[in-house]
Write an enzyme that holds these catalytic residues in place. Structure first.
Site, PDB file in Angstrom:
ATOM      1  N   GLY A 127       4.512  13.172  30.864  1.00  0.00           N
ATOM      2  CA  GLY A 127       4.753  14.569  30.514  1.00  0.00           C
ATOM      3  C   GLY A 127       6.140  14.667  29.884  1.00  0.00           C
ATOM      4  O   GLY A 127       6.734  13.660  29.464  1.00  0.00           O
ATOM      5  N   SER A 159       1.155  19.073  33.044  1.00  0.00           N
ATOM      6  CA  SER A 159       1.339  20.504  32.781  1.00  0.00           C
ATOM      7  C   SER A 159       2.136  20.755  31.501  1.00  0.00           C
ATOM      8  O   SER A 159       2.071  21.850  30.930  1.00  0.00           O
ATOM      9  CB  SER A 159       2.104  21.163  33.942  1.00  0.00           C
ATOM     10  OG  SER A 159       1.302  21.175  35.094  1.00  0.00           O
ATOM     11  N   GLN A 209       3.865  27.698  28.053  1.00  0.00           N
ATOM     12  CA  GLN A 209       3.670  28.704  27.013  1.00  0.00           C
ATOM     13  C   GLN A 209       4.995  29.307  26.568  1.00  0.00           C
ATOM     14  O   GLN A 209       5.382  29.230  25.413  1.00  0.00           O
ATOM     15  CB  GLN A 209       2.735  29.801  27.525  1.00  0.00           C
ATOM     16  CG  GLN A 209       1.327  29.284  27.775  1.00  0.00           C
ATOM     17  CD  GLN A 209       0.361  30.359  28.231  1.00  0.00           C
ATOM     18  OE1 GLN A 209       0.754  31.493  28.498  1.00  0.00           O
ATOM     19  NE2 GLN A 209      -0.901  30.023  28.321  1.00  0.00           N
ATOM     20  N   GLY A 227       8.409  28.838  27.002  1.00  0.00           N
ATOM     21  CA  GLY A 227       9.428  28.039  26.347  1.00  0.00           C
ATOM     22  C   GLY A 227      10.446  27.495  27.321  1.00  0.00           C
ATOM     23  O   GLY A 227      10.126  27.239  28.481  1.00  0.00           O
ATOM     24  N   GLU A 254      12.664  36.880  29.198  1.00  0.00           N
ATOM     25  CA  GLU A 254      11.586  36.812  30.202  1.00  0.00           C
ATOM     26  C   GLU A 254      12.067  37.445  31.489  1.00  0.00           C
ATOM     27  O   GLU A 254      13.274  37.638  31.693  1.00  0.00           O
ATOM     28  CB  GLU A 254      11.178  35.351  30.446  1.00  0.00           C
ATOM     29  CG  GLU A 254      10.226  34.821  29.383  1.00  0.00           C
ATOM     30  CD  GLU A 254       9.700  33.425  29.693  1.00  0.00           C
ATOM     31  OE1 GLU A 254      10.163  32.799  30.655  1.00  0.00           O
ATOM     32  OE2 GLU A 254       8.824  32.968  28.935  1.00  0.00           O
ATOM     33  N   HIS A 292       1.055  32.020  40.165  1.00  0.00           N
ATOM     34  CA  HIS A 292       1.089  32.975  39.055  1.00  0.00           C
ATOM     35  C   HIS A 292       0.115  34.099  39.409  1.00  0.00           C
ATOM     36  O   HIS A 292      -1.018  33.826  39.806  1.00  0.00           O
ATOM     37  CB  HIS A 292       0.675  32.300  37.747  1.00  0.00           C
ATOM     38  CG  HIS A 292       1.039  33.116  36.546  1.00  0.00           C
ATOM     39  ND1 HIS A 292       0.338  34.242  36.192  1.00  0.00           N
ATOM     40  CD2 HIS A 292       2.031  32.990  35.654  1.00  0.00           C
ATOM     41  CE1 HIS A 292       0.894  34.765  35.113  1.00  0.00           C
ATOM     42  NE2 HIS A 292       1.930  34.029  34.765  1.00  0.00           N
ATOM     43  N   ARG A 314       7.063  38.660  40.905  1.00  0.00           N
ATOM     44  CA  ARG A 314       5.870  37.827  40.769  1.00  0.00           C
ATOM     45  C   ARG A 314       5.171  37.590  42.119  1.00  0.00           C
ATOM     46  O   ARG A 314       3.958  37.716  42.231  1.00  0.00           O
ATOM     47  CB  ARG A 314       6.308  36.486  40.187  1.00  0.00           C
ATOM     48  CG  ARG A 314       5.224  35.711  39.538  1.00  0.00           C
ATOM     49  CD  ARG A 314       5.773  34.412  39.007  1.00  0.00           C
ATOM     50  NE  ARG A 314       5.719  34.383  37.549  1.00  0.00           N
ATOM     51  CZ  ARG A 314       5.769  33.274  36.822  1.00  0.00           C
ATOM     52  NH1 ARG A 314       5.920  32.107  37.403  1.00  0.00           N
ATOM     53  NH2 ARG A 314       5.697  33.325  35.519  1.00  0.00           N
ATOM     54  N   HIS A 369       0.776  27.415  40.633  1.00  0.00           N
ATOM     55  CA  HIS A 369       1.323  27.267  39.286  1.00  0.00           C
ATOM     56  C   HIS A 369       2.459  26.255  39.209  1.00  0.00           C
ATOM     57  O   HIS A 369       2.534  25.464  38.278  1.00  0.00           O
ATOM     58  CB  HIS A 369       1.821  28.650  38.850  1.00  0.00           C
ATOM     59  CG  HIS A 369       2.273  28.742  37.437  1.00  0.00           C
ATOM     60  ND1 HIS A 369       1.476  28.369  36.378  1.00  0.00           N
ATOM     61  CD2 HIS A 369       3.448  29.172  36.894  1.00  0.00           C
ATOM     62  CE1 HIS A 369       2.134  28.575  35.239  1.00  0.00           C
ATOM     63  NE2 HIS A 369       3.334  29.041  35.529  1.00  0.00           N
ATOM     64  N   ARG A 389      11.261  29.772  41.471  1.00  0.00           N
ATOM     65  CA  ARG A 389      11.757  29.297  40.179  1.00  0.00           C
ATOM     66  C   ARG A 389      11.981  30.468  39.221  1.00  0.00           C
ATOM     67  O   ARG A 389      11.136  31.364  39.122  1.00  0.00           O
ATOM     68  CB  ARG A 389      10.715  28.353  39.575  1.00  0.00           C
ATOM     69  CG  ARG A 389      10.956  27.967  38.152  1.00  0.00           C
ATOM     70  CD  ARG A 389       9.761  27.209  37.597  1.00  0.00           C
ATOM     71  NE  ARG A 389       8.606  28.048  37.441  1.00  0.00           N
ATOM     72  CZ  ARG A 389       7.892  28.141  36.301  1.00  0.00           C
ATOM     73  NH1 ARG A 389       8.227  27.430  35.253  1.00  0.00           N
ATOM     74  NH2 ARG A 389       6.841  28.920  36.229  1.00  0.00           N
TER      75      ARG A 389
END
Ligand SMILES: Cc1cc2nc3c(=O)[nH]c(=O)nc-3n(C[C@H](O)[C@H](O)[C@H](O)COP(=O)(O)OP(=O)(O)OC[C@H]3O[C@@H](n4cnc5c(N)ncnc54)[C@H](O)[C@@H]3O)c2cc1C
Length: 527
Positions: free
Chosen positions: A20, A48, A53, A55, A120, A239, A285, A344, A379
């Site tokens: 990865g 993963s 997605q 960044g 974000e 998630h 979240r 996730h 995180r």
């Protein structure tokens, strides 16, 4: 377990397990020193990394600073981040983005040529470098793979499934990997001065996950079985809105949709978030994920309703989500999207220092399988690829500086393509039901009992033992943490304990704790 290899390969130097972002970037940073990168699945698309997605976070935008990035990271970690590590990572972020640009990553740019940055959740400034909106992972992995293939010092080997670390005279001296299947299966011992695990997370130990099937916590399990200290295993991030269409890995309905005003409704069209959090669908979240989980546990179905908020703009504004919905026969412009929380990201992992060294001589770890102290109990979005880059570079600099690497020797076999199989469903069910978004002593003890049963039934199979070791550490860490914090929620201890610290646990300690439930907690505060 004593294993007999059919073939022995001497890799005098860097042996990296996992292709990865963490594995490939580390190999590139090691160059011109040789690195042998082993992976079970296809480099560039395995793990993963290629699915990321949003960044990568880096304070490269106007008016931003590494201090602000570090402060946001610490705030997200719910009191358990190591502030020195957060500062180190935030400071080194822009240099690592420059490395990626050199390796060919086509980040989106503004008209003046500078890097374009997105904002974000929980970031105090726009600081996410990205590619074509939501395609950062795939583009970065393409660049890293092309660079690795063009670098003579790197050997990439696909089709090897590692099952156990080789420990000699108290230090890690290599690893055993299988290739081929059935009667043609062979076991190779790759001997190396240092082994670097870059094996990713553990999402696929859960039934609903955004992670691919090969992400089953096996590297962590291998390290734990060899005696390595594991940090913060109980912290698993879910998630809130994976698209629940029965496919694994589950595609994501990005948080940006809720940012645009999409609402969460049940099968009767009733919104439930306004009664739970002041920010409703835009709450933290873990709060949103738990609320959805409770709805589903109570027998409801949950949908993300984008009809008013996004409607006809959907296909153009969110092409990845749109394509996933259309594949499942849903038109998100006119129909609510069925959603469920999905495992996730694993904040915990093999405890490592600032040079990626584990507690075992000869073993380093990097990427999601490592726990550096950056993430704490939760995180911060887009900090995970960054962590892999920062520690991959530091680890490579250290190994090169010590100049102990030499070229590989031995004849490498050519394996067939490997197909990772899902973790046993009984294990995934137990993890989802009992070690998921809501935990209790009763449920965790039941999970540990089920995990031990699975382990006993498959005691001859190292792959299974790696998975059960990881599952056991997550459950034992959750049992020891008698409080709720960040991604970890105990229904029997719903409050945060101000004295709670990080968890550091070996497999032997976890097993002792399970055998003698009165053993005191293994969490400790950061000094
Ligand atoms: C859908 C999704 C979106 C995400 N979006 C973002 C984002 O926008 N920004 C961000 O920072 N993070 C994001 N993340 C998290 C991030 O992608 C991961 O944390 C990161 O890619 C992990 O990289 P890695 O190299 O450590 O592991 P991986 O990329 O998972 O690679 C693991 C490698 O190890 C190999 N492997 C594992 N076990 C074995 C074994 N036993 N034998 C041989 N090989 C083995 C695998 O085949 C693979 O090659 C996202 C994750 C997902 C799932």
């Amino acid at each position: 377990m004593s294993l007999h290899a059919d073939n022995i390969i001497e890799t005098k130097g860097a042996l990296i397990l996992g292709a990865g972002a963490a594995g490939l970037f580390t190999a590139l940073k090691l160059s011109p020193y040789p690195a042998l990168v082993l992976a079970d699945t296809h480099p560039g698309i395995s793990g993963s990394s290629a699915r990321a997605q949003g960044g990568i976070a880096a304070s490269v935008g106007e008016g931003d600073s590494w201090q602000a990035h570090a402060a946001d990271t610490v705030a997200a970690g719910a009191g358990l981040c190591d502030p020195a590590i957060a500062a180190l990572v935030a400071r080194e972020a822009s240099a690592r983005i420059e490395d990626l640009v050199r390796f060919g990553a086509p980040f989106d740019r503004r008209k003046d040529g500078s890097l374009a940055v997105n904002r974000e959740a929980a970031h105090s400034a726009p600081r996410i470098v990205h590619v074509s909106g939501d395609s950062a992972g795939a583009a970065v992995m393409r660049a890293l793979t092309d660079s690795a293939l063009a670098t003579p010092s790197i050997t990439l080997l696909e089709g090897f499934h590692a099952i156990e670390l080789a420990v000699e005279d108290g230090r890690v001296a290599g690893l055993f990997a299988r290739y081929g299947a059935g009667e043609f299966a062979r076991l190779v011992l790759f001997r190396a001065q240092e082994v670097i695990l870059a094996t990713g997370g553990l999402g696929a130990l859960y039934t609903v996950t955004t992670n691919p099937v090969e992400t089953r916590g096996e590297g962590l399990g291998m390290a734990a079985r060899a005696g390595a200290v594991i940090a913060d295993p109980e912290f698993v991030q879910f998630h809130p809105t994976a698209i629940a269409i029965g496919v694994s890995p589950a595609p994501l309905a990005t948080e940006a949709l809720r940012g645009q005003g999409a609402t969460l409704i049940d099968e009767n069209g009733r919104r439930f978030m306004p009664a739970i959090h002041a920010a409703a669908e835009l709450g933290p979240r873990d709060v949103v994920a738990r609320a959805i989980h409770r709805q589903i546990a109570a027998g409801h179905k949950v949908f993300l309703d984008c009809r008013d908020a996004v409607g006809a703009k959907f296909a153009g504004a969110f092409p990845t989500v749109y394509a996933a919905c259309r594949e499942a026969g849903i038109d998100p412009a006119t129909q609510p999207i069925p959603v469920a929380p999905a495992a996730h990201y694993h904040m915990g992992g093999i405890a490592t220092d600032t040079l990626g060294r584990s507690s075992l001589e000869g073993l380093r770890a990097v990427g999601e399988c490592a726990a550096t102290g950056l993430h704490g109990a939760n995180r911060l979005a887009s900090n995970s690829l960054l962590e892999a880059l920062v520690f991959g570079a530091r680890l490579a600099d250290d190994m090169r500086a010590r100049g102990t690497l030499r070229a590989s020797r031995g004849t490498l076999p050519t394996p067939e393509r490997f197909r990772a199989l899902p973790a046993p469903q009984v294990l995934r069910d137990a993890m989802s039901r009992l070690v998921g978004l809501e935990r209790s002593a009763e449920g965790l003890n039941e999970a540990l009992r089920i995990i031990s049963q699975i382990e006993r039934a498959g005691a001859h199979e190292p792959t299974l033992l790696n998975m059960t070791a990881t599952a056991k550490l997550v459950a034992a860490g959750a049992l020891a943490r008698r409080e709720s914090r960040g991604s970890h929620f105990r229904t029997d201890y719903p409050q945060t304990d101000p004295s709670g610290g990080r968890t550091f646990l070996t497999l032997a300690q976890a097993e002792r704790m399970i055998a003698e439930p009165t053993t005191t907690t293994t969490t400790r505060s950061l000094a």
